[in-house]
Design an enzyme around this catalytic site. Structure first.
Site, PDB file in Angstrom:
ATOM      1  N   GLU A   1     -22.442  19.687  -3.079  1.00  0.00           N
ATOM      2  CA  GLU A   1     -23.652  19.738  -3.904  1.00  0.00           C
ATOM      3  C   GLU A   1     -24.166  21.156  -4.009  1.00  0.00           C
ATOM      4  O   GLU A   1     -24.256  21.863  -3.003  1.00  0.00           O
ATOM      5  CB  GLU A   1     -24.795  18.923  -3.267  1.00  0.00           C
ATOM      6  CG  GLU A   1     -24.589  17.442  -3.193  1.00  0.00           C
ATOM      7  CD  GLU A   1     -25.800  16.749  -2.540  1.00  0.00           C
ATOM      8  OE1 GLU A   1     -26.888  17.348  -2.483  1.00  0.00           O
ATOM      9  OE2 GLU A   1     -25.626  15.623  -2.075  1.00  0.00           O
TER      10      GLU A   1
ATOM     11  N   GLU B   1     -25.507  13.390   3.854  1.00  0.00           N
ATOM     12  CA  GLU B   1     -26.293  14.344   4.647  1.00  0.00           C
ATOM     13  C   GLU B   1     -26.849  13.677   5.913  1.00  0.00           C
ATOM     14  O   GLU B   1     -28.069  13.604   6.109  1.00  0.00           O
ATOM     15  CB  GLU B   1     -27.418  14.953   3.814  1.00  0.00           C
ATOM     16  CG  GLU B   1     -26.904  15.841   2.701  1.00  0.00           C
ATOM     17  CD  GLU B   1     -28.012  16.625   1.996  1.00  0.00           C
ATOM     18  OE1 GLU B   1     -29.184  16.229   2.101  1.00  0.00           O
ATOM     19  OE2 GLU B   1     -27.696  17.636   1.360  1.00  0.00           O
TER      20      GLU B   1
END
Ligand code: GLA
Length: 665
Positions: free
Chosen positions: A310, A154
């Site tokens: 995710e 991320e």
């Protein structure tokens, strides 16, 4: 984007999640592998936050534990999405090289003890990160268990900018490369305003905390610079991986419409796109945003399959109140991703942490253990995806007949202060997207300037910032026979954030003004915005005419030279002005202008007319709220995001979808 495989990057739907064995005693690992096998896990994302364990002291690497973990997974036939572990540097880096720690806009250096505490432009961080990736790639780059690389994690999530001296000099160099001369920068930034002119690049600073409004173009360039600089981190890792792990694809996990990185620029550098999404179970409209992120991921990858890297099997731990996912919802979200182009559904994380800041975040194996609702749902989803892998969906494309334009410069510009109003660009786009979702129309997101000729209709909400040629391309699309629907706050500023003069939508005599048959003279935002989060429901006005109903957010004073006025404002500051117009363009094309944010019913009526003219099939004959439908690989998915069973008519056939359920036709 380059895909290493012709259709799917994977042999079957990927299923699994982040696996952090370093947080556990090795005695747990065999149990993990046994449970993973029973749950149909194909893929474990390993090592995301294990830098401290891999390199406990600078230059001393400990790979024994990772060797063991990878061998155990490999022996069980579980593939590894190997992380490069660079997302959270160890304590020694902060202690020995405090200059690697990020500095905020007020000059405060952030401390160690959470994660992602590095300045993206720190040379020392980059050197250590590159060495770690080199070690990992050298050791595991050709290991048969390694299915793909997961670079960092991320990027930009917590730290997307740093105001340290190293970053500021990198900014100056970036500006010099962009502008060449300081005069060019002064022109672009409009620095003769407020006496901001610079004599040399050395005088230029980052947009730090300042007495009042900071220079808008400086702020925008700072965003672009940081997006590019963080992309350099990814490319640095990717280059090492290409050298030492040839042929193994490299990805990193995006965060949907994340507001700090220009994913259009990023996506073309990934071997396949992947994404993390955490819809809020408390938000009944979360599925709209969620569907849109799926479509964005597919669009970023040029239509190729992507990976849901995710999602949480149930609650998260980072909202003020963390509701669990209702039974069925995790499957629903996973299959929504699949229906909209994903070839895998992974989770954060495999085993729920015992300690640390994420101990209350749900996991595939919760604190309660495998004999639990969450784990049973995980097992069922694993089995279902394995079965789905036998069918035509894996690797298949998703057809979209309409497109919505999406632009990060616009997001950045509209988030600045000193604007006509607080305009939440993302919420505005979601409002438009919702109208199409309610009819079961699948859309792609498109970058300004992208080819649009394959789409029956193109929607352009609030494209505040656009280059002249990007606006010309919209006009050309309508003149070539498309249905172009342009929303308020489009074509206001060029890419230096200079206003278009002679009427907005690209300035006097622009092709877009001609194609729409109008120009916008003055804005009249309604007093309160629901979309931008003002207190209360937001102001409303009425529109009357062929299309009638409620208008929200916005009104304008528009000079209509040559377009049919389908609706006019009946009240408010711009009473009597055009609210919705249409002008026939080339062939069966038309250019529509929408000077407000129509309320849902008016939007539905407008969408109905546009879709009919575009000859786009609407699977739902009438708008449906909370249920979506999409076809992939010839399989029609119908997904119910509501807590009640839903009876809906899909292409003339009545079907019942259980609460939080999914059926396929
Ligand atoms: C992000 C991160 C994960 C984890 C989850 C929690 O997606 O990538 O490491 O922190 O959030 O929701």
């Amino acid at each position: 984007m380059t895909s290493p495989f012709p259709s799917s990057p994977f042999p079957s739907f990927r299923f699994g999640g982040d696996y952090n064995p370093e947080q556990w005693d090795p005695s747990v690992w065999d149990d993990d592998v046994r449970l993973m096998t029973a749950a149909g896990v194909t893929t474990a994302t390993v090592g995301v936050f294990s830098w401290a364990k891999l390199e406990p002291e600078p230059g001393r690497f400990e790979f024994g534990w990772l060797d063991t973990v990878i061998e155990k997974l490999h022996a069980a036939g579980i593939r590894v999405l190997l992380a490069t572990a660079t997302a959270s540097p160890p304590a020694w880096m902060a202690a020995r090289h405090p200059e690697t720690l990020p500095v905020d806009e007020r000059g405060v250096r952030l401390g160690f003890g959470s994660r992602q505490q590095y300045s993206p432009h720190s040379r020392v961080y980059r050197e250590f990160a590159e060495r770690l990736v080199r070690e990992l790639a050298g050791r595991y780059g050709r290991h048969p268990a390694v299915e793909a690389w997961h670079a960092n994690n991320e990027y930009g999530c917590h730290v997307s900018e740093s105001f340290d001296e190293e970053s500021v000099s990198a900014f100056r160099a970036w500006l010099e490369a962009k502008y060449g001369t300081i005069e060019a920068l002064n022109r672009a930034w409009g620095t003769y305003f407020w006496s901001q002119a610079y004599a040399s690049f050395d005088e230029v600073d980052a947009p730090r905390a300042a007495p009042t409004f900071r220079n808008p173009t400086q702020q925008l360039d700072w965003k672009r610079f940081n997006s590019d600089g963080i992309l350099e981190l990814f490319l640095m890792e990717k280059a090492v991986l290409a050298e030492l792990s040839p042929g193994v694809p490299v990805t990193t996990n995006f965060m949907g419409f994340f507001g700090e990185l220009d994913y259009w620029k990023w996506a073309e550098r990934l071997d396949f796109v992947s994404d993390d999404e955490y819809p809020d179970p408390a938000d009944p409209r979360a599925h709209v945003h969620l569907a849109a992120t799926r479509d964005l991921m597919r669009s970023l990858g040029g239509g190729k399959p992507w990976l849901l890297m995710e999602q949480s099997p149930s609650a998260v731990n980072w909202r003020p109140r963390n509701l669990p996912k209702p039974p069925g919802a995790n499957r629903l979200h996973g299959l929504q991703a699949v229906a909209r182009g994903a070839d895998g559904v992974l989770h954060f994380q495999w085993r729920q942490a015992e300690a640390g800041a994420e101990k209350f975040h749900a996991a595939m194996v919760p604190h309660a253990g495998p004999d639990s609702r969450v784990h049973r749902e995980v097992q069922a989803l694993g089995a279902e995806l394995a079965e789905l892998s036998q069918g035509p969906v894996l690797g298949a494309s998703v057809d979209a007949q309409a497109a919505i334009l999406w632009d990060w410069d616009t997001l950045w510009a509209l988030r600045q202060d000193a604007n006509p109003a607080r305009i939440d660009y993302l919420a505005t786009v979601m409002h438009w997207y919702g109208a199409l979702l309610r009819r079961g129309v699948v859309v792609d997101f498109a970058r300004p300037g992208a080819r649009l000729d394959g789409y029956g209709a193109v929607f352009v909400p609030a494209l505040h910032v656009a280059a002249p040629d990007e606006l010309d391309a919209l006009a050309a699309y309508a003149e070539a026979g498309g249905q172009l629907v342009v929303g308020y706050q489009t074509g206001i500023l060029d890419r230096d954030l200079h206003a278009y003069l002679g009427g907005y939508l690209g300035g006097a005599g622009s092709a877009l003004q001609r194609t729409l048959g109008l120009r916008v003279e003055e804005f009249a935002p309604l007093p309160a915005s629901a979309l931008a989060g003002d207190e209360g429901p937001g102001s409303e006005a009425s529109v009357v005419g062929e299309l009638a109903g409620t208008a929200t957010e916005w009104q304008e004073f528009t000079v209509v030279d040559d377009a049919e006025v389908l609706a006019r404002f009946d009240d408010g500051a711009a009473a009597g002005e055009a609210a919705i117009t249409r002008r026939p363009a080339g062939g069966r094309g038309a250019a529509w202008y929408v000077a407000t944010q129509p309320g849902a019913e008016l939007f539905d009526a407008l969408a109905d007319r546009v879709l009919t003219d575009a000859e786009i099939e609407t699977p739902f004959a009438a708008p449906v709220v909370g249920v979506e439908t999409v076809v992939r690989g010839g399989v029609r998915f119908v997904l119910n995001h509501t807590p009640k069973p839903a009876e809906v008519e899909v292409l003339g056939r009545t079907v019942t979808v259980p609460a939080y359920g999914v059926i396929t036709l």
